[in-house]
Design a protein around this motif. Structure first.
Motif, PDB file in Angstrom:
ATOM      1  N   ALA A  66     -16.032  15.528  30.001  1.00  0.00           N
ATOM      2  CA  ALA A  66     -16.298  16.915  30.369  1.00  0.00           C
ATOM      3  C   ALA A  66     -15.084  17.799  30.072  1.00  0.00           C
ATOM      4  O   ALA A  66     -15.227  18.951  29.652  1.00  0.00           O
ATOM      5  N   ASN A  67     -13.879  17.257  30.269  1.00  0.00           N
ATOM      6  CA  ASN A  67     -12.678  17.998  29.894  1.00  0.00           C
ATOM      7  C   ASN A  67     -12.662  18.271  28.395  1.00  0.00           C
ATOM      8  O   ASN A  67     -12.299  19.367  27.949  1.00  0.00           O
ATOM      9  N   LEU A  68     -13.067  17.278  27.616  1.00  0.00           N
ATOM     10  CA  LEU A  68     -13.108  17.456  26.166  1.00  0.00           C
ATOM     11  C   LEU A  68     -14.184  18.452  25.766  1.00  0.00           C
ATOM     12  O   LEU A  68     -14.023  19.204  24.799  1.00  0.00           O
ATOM     13  N   GLY A  69     -15.286  18.473  26.522  1.00  0.00           N
ATOM     14  CA  GLY A  69     -16.318  19.477  26.263  1.00  0.00           C
ATOM     15  C   GLY A  69     -15.789  20.875  26.492  1.00  0.00           C
ATOM     16  O   GLY A  69     -16.068  21.803  25.724  1.00  0.00           O
ATOM     17  N   ALA A  70     -14.979  21.043  27.550  1.00  0.00           N
ATOM     18  CA  ALA A  70     -14.370  22.345  27.825  1.00  0.00           C
ATOM     19  C   ALA A  70     -13.398  22.731  26.719  1.00  0.00           C
ATOM     20  O   ALA A  70     -13.374  23.883  26.253  1.00  0.00           O
ATOM     21  N   LEU A  71     -12.587  21.774  26.270  1.00  0.00           N
ATOM     22  CA  LEU A  71     -11.635  22.039  25.201  1.00  0.00           C
ATOM     23  C   LEU A  71     -12.356  22.413  23.909  1.00  0.00           C
ATOM     24  O   LEU A  71     -11.910  23.293  23.164  1.00  0.00           O
ATOM     25  N   ALA A  72     -13.493  21.763  23.656  1.00  0.00           N
ATOM     26  CA  ALA A  72     -14.273  22.077  22.458  1.00  0.00           C
ATOM     27  C   ALA A  72     -14.790  23.511  22.489  1.00  0.00           C
ATOM     28  O   ALA A  72     -14.817  24.197  21.463  1.00  0.00           O
ATOM     29  N   GLN A  73     -15.220  23.971  23.660  1.00  0.00           N
ATOM     30  CA  GLN A  73     -15.704  25.348  23.765  1.00  0.00           C
ATOM     31  C   GLN A  73     -14.592  26.333  23.434  1.00  0.00           C
ATOM     32  O   GLN A  73     -14.819  27.361  22.786  1.00  0.00           O
ATOM     33  N   LEU A  74     -13.376  26.022  23.855  1.00  0.00           N
ATOM     34  CA  LEU A  74     -12.248  26.912  23.631  1.00  0.00           C
ATOM     35  C   LEU A  74     -11.813  26.907  22.173  1.00  0.00           C
ATOM     36  O   LEU A  74     -11.434  27.953  21.628  1.00  0.00           O
ATOM     37  N   THR A  75     -11.866  25.746  21.524  1.00  0.00           N
ATOM     38  CA  THR A  75     -11.327  25.620  20.170  1.00  0.00           C
ATOM     39  C   THR A  75     -12.389  25.740  19.073  1.00  0.00           C
ATOM     40  O   THR A  75     -12.133  26.304  18.020  1.00  0.00           O
ATOM     41  N   TRP A  76     -13.569  25.194  19.324  1.00  0.00           N
ATOM     42  CA  TRP A  76     -14.635  25.214  18.317  1.00  0.00           C
ATOM     43  C   TRP A  76     -15.711  26.247  18.621  1.00  0.00           C
ATOM     44  O   TRP A  76     -16.429  26.678  17.715  1.00  0.00           O
ATOM     45  N   GLY A  77     -15.866  26.601  19.886  1.00  0.00           N
ATOM     46  CA  GLY A  77     -16.928  27.521  20.267  1.00  0.00           C
ATOM     47  C   GLY A  77     -16.512  28.975  20.120  1.00  0.00           C
ATOM     48  O   GLY A  77     -15.358  29.297  19.841  1.00  0.00           O
ATOM     49  N   ASP A  78     -17.463  29.866  20.298  1.00  0.00           N
ATOM     50  CA  ASP A  78     -17.212  31.302  20.203  1.00  0.00           C
ATOM     51  C   ASP A  78     -17.052  31.864  21.615  1.00  0.00           C
ATOM     52  O   ASP A  78     -17.973  32.420  22.190  1.00  0.00           O
ATOM     53  N   MET A  79     -15.853  31.706  22.167  1.00  0.00           N
ATOM     54  CA  MET A  79     -15.605  32.121  23.544  1.00  0.00           C
ATOM     55  C   MET A  79     -14.856  33.448  23.635  1.00  0.00           C
ATOM     56  O   MET A  79     -14.478  33.887  24.717  1.00  0.00           O
ATOM     57  N   GLY A  80     -14.576  34.078  22.486  1.00  0.00           N
ATOM     58  CA  GLY A  80     -13.922  35.380  22.496  1.00  0.00           C
ATOM     59  C   GLY A  80     -12.561  35.312  23.165  1.00  0.00           C
ATOM     60  O   GLY A  80     -11.714  34.502  22.792  1.00  0.00           O
ATOM     61  N   ASN A  81     -12.350  36.166  24.169  1.00  0.00           N
ATOM     62  CA  ASN A  81     -11.051  36.244  24.837  1.00  0.00           C
ATOM     63  C   ASN A  81     -10.971  35.403  26.103  1.00  0.00           C
ATOM     64  O   ASN A  81     -10.053  35.574  26.901  1.00  0.00           O
ATOM     65  N   ALA A  82     -11.928  34.517  26.322  1.00  0.00           N
ATOM     66  CA  ALA A  82     -11.963  33.742  27.567  1.00  0.00           C
ATOM     67  C   ALA A  82     -10.751  32.820  27.683  1.00  0.00           C
ATOM     68  O   ALA A  82     -10.513  31.977  26.823  1.00  0.00           O
ATOM     69  N   LEU A  83      -9.986  33.002  28.750  1.00  0.00           N
ATOM     70  CA  LEU A  83      -8.864  32.118  29.049  1.00  0.00           C
ATOM     71  C   LEU A  83      -9.155  31.230  30.244  1.00  0.00           C
ATOM     72  O   LEU A  83      -8.463  30.243  30.487  1.00  0.00           O
TER      73      LEU A  83
END
Length: 402
Positions: A206-223
């Motif tokens: 699940a941590n890796l899923g979160a990291l994937a959203q940040l690096t591979w996904g389109d999360m815009g400015n989400a920190l």
């Protein structure tokens, strides 16, 4: 030696270099930008300015020169409703492997530093398999993908791997609570590194899923981001301030064991009425298999929901409301920018997202619930493996740009 100090001796074959010179400063700034692109994936120039602390003018000038040298690729995008330029690092010589171990599968991806997938494949694993079997299958699959893609093993800078269960960072061992009880007690890092003979980095899936959203996904400015994986078990990963949150010893995000019904079913963790007992796909399958001639699968849930089956829709609605309630408890504490839903039910889209949203809005502080972006992951079943590859780039940037 401090940046503004001169070296006391200089090798005869190399001219003296002033670390405080304009060219040295520019070189350091370019390295900072490169490291951020490796860690965070493609980013707009505004995002690079925020994450590196450099001025927008400095970012613009250095990115322009890097583009001219073909070190980065610039692509027009829309960010926060405005036109912007996405910066992607051009890297193809350094390759990372991402490995996702599941209850009945292992998936391996090969990706380069430009965040392009070069090859990927999934292999089945028998239910109840031992750790050694899963690791051997992953090793064989990695060798197969390297041959298929024509990639030398020397190009691999490392492998990231995830498992659906908690890992105690103090001992490095998989601990009780994993969906794979046969893996409890093993040191995944050492066993996998021994098998692959390359640097290895491990984390909860699940941590890796979160990291994937940040690096591979389109999360815009989400920190500040929360990823929740809904499958046979339910787990979550947290990105706080742009970084994965691991807590004091690596065991975080166990949202599947939040109590929803204190008089409910006994959970595998030993507690009663956990979220997993009312909202996991395993529970949905069990409920919908009652009275059926044959046990149903997750694929059947997708098919039946799409066909409008009343029982399936009710099960999904009840599960979604419970998930939303659990998410509200977390949201009230950390107020994330966005919550991303992952797992095998993402194909349901708004059909499953709607009850989750209702549960979130009902139980969260109104201004928090209304401000959070709630969305399905677009990375589907690849998220954890992609996050595992990103984990390598997070930990090995010096080996790429040195």
């Amino acid at each position: 030696m401090l940046d503004d100090e001169q070296p006391t001796t200089t090798p005869a074959h190399r001219p003296a270099r002033n670390p405080g010179s304009q060219s040295a400063l520019r070189s350091r700034n370019q390295q900072r930008i490169t490291q951020q692109l490796l860690k965070g994936g493609p980013s707009t120039q505004a995002e690079l300015a925020r994450s590196t602390g450099l001025s927008t003018a400095t970012i613009s000038n250095i990115v322009k020169s890097m583009a001219a040298a073909e070190l980065v690729t610039l692509t027009p995008v829309t960010s926060s409703g405005r036109r912007a330029m996405s910066v992607r690092y051009n890297g193809d010589s350094a390759i990372a492997a991402g490995i996702d171990f599941g209850r009945t599968h292992v998936r391996v991806v090969l990706a380069n530093t430009g965040y392009h997938v070069l090859a990927e494949e999934e292999a089945p694993l028998p239910r109840g398999h031992e750790a050694a079997e899963g690791i051997q299958t992953a090793s064989r699959l990695l060798d197969k993908l390297l041959r298929k893609a024509g990639i030398s093993r020397s190009q691999l800078i490392g492998a990231g791997a995830g498992i659906p269960g908690p890992i105690d960072s103090r001992s490095g061992k998989v601990i009780r609570g994993a969906i794979l009880p046969e893996w409890v007690g093993i040191n995944l890092h050492s066993e996998l590194q021994k098998a692959l003979e390359i640097p290895v980095f491990v984390d909860n899936d699940a941590n890796l899923g979160a990291l994937a959203q940040l690096t591979w996904g389109d999360m815009g400015n989400a920190l500040n981001l929360m990823f929740i994986k809904i499958g046979t078990g339910i787990g979550s990963g947290l990105i706080l301030g742009g970084h994965l949150f691991h807590g004091s010893f690596g065991v975080t995000g166990e949202i599947g064991h939040v109590t929803i019904d204190e008089h409910g079913m006994i959970c595998r963790c030993g507690n009663r009425g956990c979220l997993e007992t009312v909202a996991s796909t395993a529970t949905m399958v069990e409920l919908l298999s009652r009275g059926s001639e044959h046990p149903i699968s997750t694929a059947d849930i997708l098919r039946q929901a799409d066909a409008g089956d009343p029982a399936t829709l009710r099960v999904l609605d009840d599960a979604g409301m419970a998930i939303g309630r659990a998410l509200a408890n977390v949201a009230n504490l950390i107020s994330p920018d966005v919550i991303v839903i992952g797992g095998p039910l993402t194909e349901l889209g708004e059909l499953f997202l709607a009850p989750i949203r209702r549960g979130l809005l009902r139980h969260a502080v109104p201004i928090i619930g209304e401000s959070i972006g709630l969305k399905m992951s677009q990375l589907t079943s690849r998220a954890e493996a992609l996050g595992a590859a990103a984990l390598v780039f997070q930990n090995e940037p010096s080996s790429i740009i040195s």
